[in-house]
Scaffold this active site. Structure first.
Site, PDB file in Angstrom:
ATOM      1  CE1 TYR A  12      -3.622  -2.197   4.967  1.00  0.00           C
ATOM      2  CE2 TYR A  12      -3.625   0.125   4.340  1.00  0.00           C
ATOM      3  CZ  TYR A  12      -3.702  -1.213   4.000  1.00  0.00           C
ATOM      4  OH  TYR A  12      -3.859  -1.564   2.683  1.00  0.00           O
ATOM      5  CB  THR A  16      -0.915   0.018   1.241  1.00  0.00           C
ATOM      6  OG1 THR A  16      -1.532   1.303   1.349  1.00  0.00           O
ATOM      7  CG2 THR A  16      -0.151  -0.239   2.519  1.00  0.00           C
TER       8      THR A  16
END
Ligand code: UDP
Length: 327
Positions: A141, A117
């Site tokens: 995350y 990501t």
């Protein structure tokens, strides 16, 4: 047809990946614990239900299906939740991936496509984000994904595992045939929340902050159509099959949209008003995340075909109206 183990194949991006893998001549084997995925979304190949935290589940899936490669999507992926409960992210994402990587190596499956990501970059004021940017994630995350990237590097050195790592920006849209689409419970992502607000499934959208240092004060993101994103994954798999070595690719269009701009486009596409109010900032959000890389285009030949905001909202709206999962 070579088997590809698709972790998270019952989820949003994984299910679209299974569709294009099948179309490209592979057999996608979904490995998913259904914690956030849907058995209804497993339509394109066998389902090996299991949990990444169980090495026995993984060994069973590798032994039974003998995959030639892994595509690893399964992860918790919500920034807000990661701020509240970082342990959930470190445990599931990092330990689960460690189990998966060790199982892949032990079963001789050495081609690995990983869904990372742009959240691994963190806040990089005024910097064009390309693959060489330092990684400084702002939330657990992003930190968990960066840790898995590091893990892949170490396992390449020890075991010859080759990886293509995709750092993607924001994903939106749905399969144009509406066989699969985006459906989270609870929903936290911008485009489906806007569509829910439009058709009254929720009271309205809360815009998380309008005091950022951007032209309209709302956060800017680079949105990629899910079909374009999964096309890149098939190209990444072919890259590994051609023995081109491990590589990191950003997947973004290079165009940023503010939250207000996404709302405006959604109003135009659906011809409906979007009820919204301004709320406080969401902890862990970066001001601006836009890709500044052309590596995927130049080296993989990746050409996004549906990644205009109008097309993404159009496809998401069609799915929103016609498609859903029961279980
Ligand atoms: N966002 C928002 N309200 C919401 C959900 C998201 O304003 O209810 C904003 C969020 O702050 C971010 C953008 O929309 O700037 C995209 O958020 P999303 O959760 O879809 O993806 P993320 O960027 O966290 O991966």
């Amino acid at each position: 047809m070579p088997n590809v183990l698709v972790t998270g194949g019952a989820g949003y991006i994984g299910s679209h990946a299974c569709k294009v893998l099948k179309a490209a001549g592979y057999t996608p084997v979904t490995f998913d614990n259904l914690s956030t995925g849907w058995s209804d979304a497993v339509k394109f190949g066998p389902f090996a239900q299991g949990d990444l935290l169980s090495r026995a589940d993984l060994d069973r899936a590798f032994a039974e299906h003998q995959p030639a490669a892994v595509m690893h999507f399964a992860a918790f992926s919500q920034v807000g939740e990661a701020m509240r409960d970082p342990g959930k992210y470190w445990r599931n994402n990092v330990l689960g991936s460690l189990n998966l990587i060790e199982a892949a190596v032990d079963h001789g499956c050495l081609n690995f496509v990983f869904s990372s990501t742009c959240a691994t970059y963190g806040e990089q004021d005024g910097v064009t984000l390309d693959e060489s940017c330092p990684q400084a994630p702002l939330n657990a995350y992003g930190a968990s994904k960066r840790a898995i990237e590091d893990m892949l590097v170490d396992f390449e050195a020890s075991s010859g595992l080759k990886s293509v790592i995709f750092r993607y920006f924001n994903v939106a849209g749905a399969d144009p045939d509406s066989e699969v689409g985006e459906f989270h419970q609870p929903e936290t992502h911008l485009v489906p929340l806007i569509l829910d607000a439009i058709d009254g499934k929720r009271d309205g959208l809360t815009v998380f902050g309008d005091d950022y240092d951007t032209p309209d004060g709302t956060c800017i993101r680079d949105y990629v159509h899910v079909m374009d994103l999964v096309d890149a994954h098939v190209q990444g798999l072919k890259w590994l099959e051609a023995d081109k070595g491990s590589r990191v690719f950003n997947l973004g269009t290079g165009h940023g949209f503010s939250v207000h701009e996404v709302i405006d486009q959604s109003r135009v596409v659906t011809n409906r008003e979007v009820p919204f109010q301004i709320g406080p900032r969401r902890a862990g959000d970066c001001t601006r995340l836009v890709s500044g890389s052309t590596r995927a285009a130049e080296e993989l030949g990746w050409q996004p075909k549906r990644s205009t905001m109008a097309q993404m909202v159009t496809d998401a709206w069609r799915w929103h109206q016609n498609g859903h999962y029961e279980k």
